[in-house]
Design a protein around this motif. Structure first.
Motif, PDB file in Angstrom:
ATOM      1  N   ILE A   1      -0.507   6.110  10.817  1.00 30.31           N
ATOM      2  CA  ILE A   1       0.633   5.295  11.263  1.00 30.31           C
ATOM      3  C   ILE A   1       0.384   4.814  12.691  1.00 30.31           C
ATOM      4  CG2 ILE A   1       3.077   5.385  11.928  1.00 30.31           C
ATOM      5  CD1 ILE A   1       3.481   7.291   9.502  1.00 30.31           C
ATOM      6  N   PHE A   2      -0.037   5.757  13.550  1.00 24.85           N
ATOM      7  CA  PHE A   2      -0.320   5.372  14.935  1.00 24.85           C
ATOM      8  C   PHE A   2      -1.537   4.462  15.031  1.00 24.85           C
ATOM      9  CE2 PHE A   2       2.301   9.156  15.898  1.00 24.85           C
ATOM     10  CZ  PHE A   2       3.169   8.586  16.820  1.00 24.85           C
ATOM     11  N   TYR A   3      -2.532   4.721  14.182  1.00 22.93           N
ATOM     12  CA  TYR A   3      -3.719   3.855  14.157  1.00 22.93           C
ATOM     13  C   TYR A   3      -3.323   2.418  13.810  1.00 22.93           C
ATOM     14  CZ  TYR A   3      -7.962   1.672  12.294  1.00 22.93           C
ATOM     15  OH  TYR A   3      -8.983   0.791  12.038  1.00 22.93           O
TER      16      TYR A   3
ATOM     17  N   GLU B   1      -6.716   5.665   1.866  1.00 23.26           N
ATOM     18  CA  GLU B   1      -6.756   4.431   2.649  1.00 23.26           C
ATOM     19  C   GLU B   1      -5.935   3.348   1.958  1.00 23.26           C
ATOM     20  OE1 GLU B   1     -10.919   3.684   2.835  1.00 23.26           O
ATOM     21  OE2 GLU B   1     -11.185   4.777   4.708  1.00 23.26           O
ATOM     22  N   LEU B   2      -6.047   3.330   0.640  1.00 26.23           N
ATOM     23  CA  LEU B   2      -5.373   2.301  -0.155  1.00 26.23           C
ATOM     24  C   LEU B   2      -3.859   2.390  -0.029  1.00 26.23           C
ATOM     25  CD1 LEU B   2      -6.019   0.072  -2.298  1.00 26.23           C
ATOM     26  CD2 LEU B   2      -5.652   1.806  -4.023  1.00 26.23           C
ATOM     27  N   ILE B   3      -3.340   3.628  -0.033  1.00 21.44           N
ATOM     28  CA  ILE B   3      -1.884   3.766  -0.070  1.00 21.44           C
ATOM     29  C   ILE B   3      -1.257   4.037   1.300  1.00 21.44           C
ATOM     30  CG2 ILE B   3      -1.897   4.576  -2.452  1.00 21.44           C
ATOM     31  CD1 ILE B   3      -1.530   7.412  -1.439  1.00 21.44           C
ATOM     32  N   VAL B   4      -2.088   4.338   2.327  1.00 20.34           N
ATOM     33  CA  VAL B   4      -1.499   4.663   3.634  1.00 20.34           C
ATOM     34  C   VAL B   4      -2.014   3.737   4.744  1.00 20.34           C
ATOM     35  CG1 VAL B   4      -1.156   6.488   5.360  1.00 20.34           C
ATOM     36  CG2 VAL B   4      -1.216   7.076   2.951  1.00 20.34           C
ATOM     37  N   ARG B   5      -3.269   3.923   5.138  1.00 15.73           N
ATOM     38  CA  ARG B   5      -3.738   3.300   6.375  1.00 15.73           C
ATOM     39  C   ARG B   5      -3.757   1.772   6.328  1.00 15.73           C
ATOM     40  NH1 ARG B   5      -9.226   5.194   9.319  1.00 15.73           N
ATOM     41  NH2 ARG B   5     -10.290   3.252   8.862  1.00 15.73           N
ATOM     42  N   GLU B   6      -4.429   1.230   5.345  1.00 16.45           N
ATOM     43  CA  GLU B   6      -4.604  -0.232   5.312  1.00 16.45           C
ATOM     44  C   GLU B   6      -3.288  -0.983   5.068  1.00 16.45           C
ATOM     45  OE1 GLU B   6      -7.209  -0.745   6.598  1.00 16.45           O
ATOM     46  OE2 GLU B   6      -8.507   0.925   6.041  1.00 16.45           O
ATOM     47  N   PRO B   7      -2.456  -0.525   4.115  1.00  8.15           N
ATOM     48  CA  PRO B   7      -1.156  -1.207   3.971  1.00  8.15           C
ATOM     49  C   PRO B   7      -0.317  -1.144   5.248  1.00  8.15           C
ATOM     50  CG  PRO B   7      -1.602   0.125   2.040  1.00  8.15           C
ATOM     51  CD  PRO B   7      -2.650   0.468   3.050  1.00  8.15           C
ATOM     52  N   LEU B   8      -0.373   0.004   5.964  1.00  9.19           N
ATOM     53  CA  LEU B   8       0.383   0.103   7.223  1.00  9.19           C
ATOM     54  C   LEU B   8      -0.156  -0.880   8.257  1.00  9.19           C
ATOM     55  CD1 LEU B   8       0.912   3.948   7.680  1.00  9.19           C
ATOM     56  CD2 LEU B   8       2.695   2.213   7.495  1.00  9.19           C
ATOM     57  N   MET B   9      -1.468  -1.003   8.308  1.00 14.10           N
ATOM     58  CA  MET B   9      -2.073  -1.963   9.231  1.00 14.10           C
ATOM     59  C   MET B   9      -1.592  -3.375   8.920  1.00 14.10           C
ATOM     60  SD  MET B   9      -4.144  -2.573  11.762  1.00 14.10           S
ATOM     61  CE  MET B   9      -5.436  -1.381  12.028  1.00 14.10           C
ATOM     62  N   ILE B  10      -1.546  -3.704   7.637  1.00 14.07           N
ATOM     63  CA  ILE B  10      -1.078  -5.034   7.236  1.00 14.07           C
ATOM     64  C   ILE B  10       0.400  -5.210   7.592  1.00 14.07           C
ATOM     65  CG2 ILE B  10      -0.605  -6.482   5.219  1.00 14.07           C
ATOM     66  CD1 ILE B  10      -3.218  -5.363   3.994  1.00 14.07           C
TER      67      ILE B  10
ATOM     68  N   ILE C   1      -5.764  -8.866   9.530  1.00 15.20           N
ATOM     69  CA  ILE C   1      -5.342  -8.569   8.159  1.00 15.20           C
ATOM     70  C   ILE C   1      -6.555  -8.516   7.221  1.00 15.20           C
ATOM     71  CG2 ILE C   1      -4.144  -9.553   6.141  1.00 15.20           C
ATOM     72  CD1 ILE C   1      -1.896 -10.342   7.901  1.00 15.20           C
ATOM     73  N   LEU C   2      -7.607  -9.269   7.579  1.00 17.32           N
ATOM     74  CA  LEU C   2      -8.765  -9.361   6.684  1.00 17.32           C
ATOM     75  C   LEU C   2      -9.445  -8.011   6.474  1.00 17.32           C
ATOM     76  CD1 LEU C   2     -10.577 -12.669   7.723  1.00 17.32           C
ATOM     77  CD2 LEU C   2      -9.081 -12.260   5.781  1.00 17.32           C
ATOM     78  N   THR C   3      -9.615  -7.247   7.573  1.00 16.59           N
ATOM     79  CA  THR C   3     -10.323  -5.955   7.465  1.00 16.59           C
ATOM     80  C   THR C   3      -9.620  -4.994   6.514  1.00 16.59           C
ATOM     81  OG1 THR C   3     -11.200  -6.258   9.688  1.00 16.59           O
ATOM     82  CG2 THR C   3     -11.274  -4.025   8.772  1.00 16.59           C
ATOM     83  N   PRO C   4      -8.307  -4.739   6.691  1.00 19.24           N
ATOM     84  CA  PRO C   4      -7.642  -3.866   5.712  1.00 19.24           C
ATOM     85  C   PRO C   4      -7.574  -4.464   4.317  1.00 19.24           C
ATOM     86  CG  PRO C   4      -6.048  -4.735   7.284  1.00 19.24           C
ATOM     87  CD  PRO C   4      -7.399  -5.073   7.810  1.00 19.24           C
ATOM     88  N   ALA C   5      -7.464  -5.793   4.220  1.00 20.90           N
ATOM     89  CA  ALA C   5      -7.431  -6.418   2.887  1.00 20.90           C
ATOM     90  C   ALA C   5      -8.756  -6.184   2.170  1.00 20.90           C
ATOM     91  CB  ALA C   5      -7.151  -7.914   3.015  1.00 20.90           C
TER      92      ALA C   5
ATOM     93  N   ALA D   1     -11.544  -0.285  -1.870  1.00 20.69           N
ATOM     94  CA  ALA D   1     -10.976   0.994  -2.299  1.00 20.69           C
ATOM     95  C   ALA D   1     -10.498   0.934  -3.741  1.00 20.69           C
ATOM     96  CB  ALA D   1      -9.826   1.391  -1.383  1.00 20.69           C
ATOM     97  N   SER D   2      -9.936  -0.202  -4.131  1.00 16.87           N
ATOM     98  CA  SER D   2      -9.441  -0.324  -5.509  1.00 16.87           C
ATOM     99  C   SER D   2     -10.597  -0.232  -6.500  1.00 16.87           C
ATOM    100  CB  SER D   2      -8.686  -1.648  -5.685  1.00 16.87           C
ATOM    101  OG  SER D   2      -9.555  -2.747  -5.557  1.00 16.87           O
ATOM    102  N   TYR D   3     -11.766  -0.767  -6.119  1.00 20.79           N
ATOM    103  CA  TYR D   3     -12.942  -0.636  -6.979  1.00 20.79           C
ATOM    104  C   TYR D   3     -13.417   0.816  -7.024  1.00 20.79           C
ATOM    105  CZ  TYR D   3     -13.290  -5.728  -6.909  1.00 20.79           C
ATOM    106  OH  TYR D   3     -13.025  -7.061  -7.052  1.00 20.79           O
TER     107      TYR D   3
END
Length: 612
Positions: free
Chosen positions: A26-28, A174-183, A325-329, A335-337
């Motif tokens: 979250i902080f990241y 990463e899929l469910i926490v970090r990257e969506p939060l970044m977005i 947004i591109l990096t987490p996307a 991650a989905s793969y």
């Protein structure tokens, strides 16, 4: 995700690490987004006319609500820059802005490291527990399970498939926490800068998301093929190492080379297809992202240069956020793969974990610790597949007696040993010990009453002492030496470089056949069970080794109940009862001299061996 949800239960013991990872992420995500916003005041100091800033605000702005948060933040920054320029000069203000930017990027990376630090304990903990459960299940499953499965496939599931799950486990967090939060944080800051521009950007995101999702639809199917093929060539490798003497002795290297190369060829093909699809995800998502950035440049540039509704410093920071947004996307796409690959691996692992053992203890099964009367085999019938191996077979073995089972190969002798030890369950009839059906006795206590010496000396890559202590873990050195002496094994063990602490190699290959068999007998002697089962224990030995082993067996069988499956009939002449089998049925039984006098099947078997 169906299989993966079942794997998630292994994360429960490590949930505190999961929470710490989520908090760090979250902080990241927050500082990762704020890092680009913090560029705005620095850009203002560098590129905007100080007189313009001074003209915009000379008093502290008033906060009017969350809907005007973007304007309020901009006015406050203008006010702060103006005040600092007045008090300390423009260079001092610039240094402060640079420190602000460095601090936000430092905090972003610090919390990024902490997130990875905590997730490491979770991932490796899940890996450890999953492998432990798989190994426990591997031991728990009946012998029949492995007569149908390749050993290499089981090895592949415990090694590479579990490792695949571990990597995928990181991906899903990463899929469910970090990257969506970044977005989410990035979008919030983008909306604060310009609602109009953000709405324009998000018209194109569903289109690119749809294209990316189409790429990975068949990934799980290809991943499953790769993992199955890996299990196949590991099986060939395991068989090759186990049968190297036969392969070399029959000049069969080419046959096995071809078999292995065919498998690795298929693995090469499946892996290429899988990885090429997986590798397409990152460039495809990046290109689509850059396409969105290009359109954004055109639309945002119009707002800055023509409409004058957006300031240049805000637009530059906005472009950084849009690229952010591109990096987490991309990470979500990758991650989905990985999750699809991990789901295929999880399916294979769970296939073993969820396999119900056909040999189980009944609820309330009794613990039997002594043997007082007899072993009774009552009218049993058994088949491995379609053909009956034993038909209506009955036999009673009184305590203290030795019963020998003889007959041609395939007559069902070894099957009786498998049934008494309950490696398999009978199809019909009962096997009783002291009147208790063995299915009503716990497997552990049943096998605690039995000692087993097999035709193949099954030893482990350990010391002599380690191999013997399989039977009695806490045995003292004195007990080990006493068992070795009973088994006629101390004479050669005492001459080994480190005595009982000498490693005997893989499957005991540093020893001769007779030496290995005598160690197997010593192991059974150390266990000191009331019932002994000897499955063709001397059939593979030379005459001298047979004499020593036979003497060891006689020492061991004194005052003990024994079921002896014999190939060499000279070894069972003193048995209390010799049972002759043919095609799963008893054709005659009695003592050695009685059966010879009948001049029937047993007499013929003895004659054939004496001629040989």
């Amino acid at each position: 995700m169906h299989y993966f949800r079942k794997i998630l239960k292994y994360a429960l013991p490590y949930k505190r690490y999961a929470w710490l990872n989520i908090i760090s992420n979250i902080f990241y995500a927050f500082f990762g987004s704020l890092a680009f916003v913090s560029l705005i005041p620095m850009l203002k100091v560098l590129f905007e006319d100080p007189e313009n800033i001074e003209a915009k605000v000379t008093t502290v702005p008033e906060y009017t609500g969350i809907t005007e948060l973007g304007d309020y933040t901009e006015q406050y920054l203008n006010y702060y820059i103006h005040q600092n320029n007045e008090a300390s000069g423009e260079m001092n203000t610039l240094v402060i802005m640079i420190v602000l930017v460095i601090s936000t990027f430092l905090l972003k990376n610090l919390f990024g490291y902490l997130a990875m630090f905590f997730i490491t304990f979770l991932r490796n903990g899940v890996l450890k527990d999953l492998r432990n459960d798989l190994y426990r299940k591997t031991i728990d499953l009946p012998v029949s399970f492995y007569s149908e499965k390749r050993k290499g496939d089981t090895i592949a599931r415990i090694s590479s498939d579990v490792l695949e799950i571990q990597h995928s486990f990181l991906s899903i967090l990463e899929l469910i926490v970090r990257e969506p939060l970044m977005i989410i944080f990035t979008i919030i800051f983008m909306l604060l800068i310009s609602v109009k521009l953000t709405i324009f950007v998000f018209v194109f995101i569903p289109v690119s998301g749809f294209i990316i999702s189409r790429i990975g639809k068949s990934l799980k199917r290809h991943s499953d093929k790769v993992q199955k093929e890996q299990g196949f060539f590991l099986s060939i490798l395991e068989e090759t190492l186990g049968g190297l003497k036969i392969i070399k002795g029959f000049n069969a290297e080419k046959i096995f080379n071809n078999r292995f190369q065919e498998s690795t060829g298929r693995f090469f093909k499946y892996s290429n297809t899988l990885l090429n699809r997986q590798n397409l995800a990152s460039p495809a998502s990046e290109f689509l992202g850059i396409l969105v950035i290009a359109i954004l440049l055109w639309f945002g540039g119009n707002m800055v240069l023509v409409e004058n509704t957006l300031q240049p410093a805000q637009f530059i920071a906005y472009m950084g956020l849009a690229y952010n947004i591109l990096t987490p996307a991309k990470a979500i796409s990758k991650a989905s793969y990985n999750v699809k690959k991990g789901n295929a691996a999880a399916e294979r692992v769970l296939e073993i974990l969820e396999t119900e053992s056909s040999i189980t203890d009944k609820p309330g099964a009794m613990e039997k610790t002594s043997f007082t009367e007899s072993v009774e085999i009552d009218n049993i019938s058994f088949k491995y597949e379609d053909e009956w191996v034993l038909k209506d077979f009955s036999l009673k073995v009184p305590k203290g007696s030795t019963v020998a089972l003889v007959g041609q190969s395939g007559s069902g002798k070894s099957t009786i040993a498998n049934l008494v030890t309950r490696f398999y369950d009978v199809n019909k009839g009962e096997i009783r010990i002291d009147g208790n059906n063995i299915v009503d006795i716990t497997q552990k206590s049943l096998r605690g009453l039995l000692g087993l010496v097999t035709q193949d000396s099954i030893l482990f890559n350990d010391t002599v002492a380690g191999n013997l202590r399989v039977a009695k873990e806490e045995a003292s050195e004195e007990e080990l030496i006493a068992a070795l002496k009973v088994a006629n094994a101390w004479e050669f063990v005492s001459l080994l470089p480190e005595g009982i602490h000498t490693n005997i190699g893989d499957s005991g290959n540093k020893l001769s056949g007779g030496q290995k068999q005598r160690l197997s007998i010593a192991r059974a002697v150390l266990k000191n069970p009331p019932i002994m089962i000897l499955d063709e224990a001397t059939s593979a030995l030379d005459t001298e080794s047979e004499r020593l082993v036979q003497q060891a067996l006689e020492n061991m069988m004194k005052n003990r109940t024994s079921i002896v499956i014999a190939h060499r009939l000279s070894t069972i002449q003193n048995a209390d009862n010799i049972v002759v089998l043919s095609k799963g049925e008893i054709v005659e039984q009695g003592k050695h001299q009685e059966l010879l006098a009948k001049k029937a099947v047993y007499y013929s078997l003895v004659e054939m061996q004496s001629l040989a």
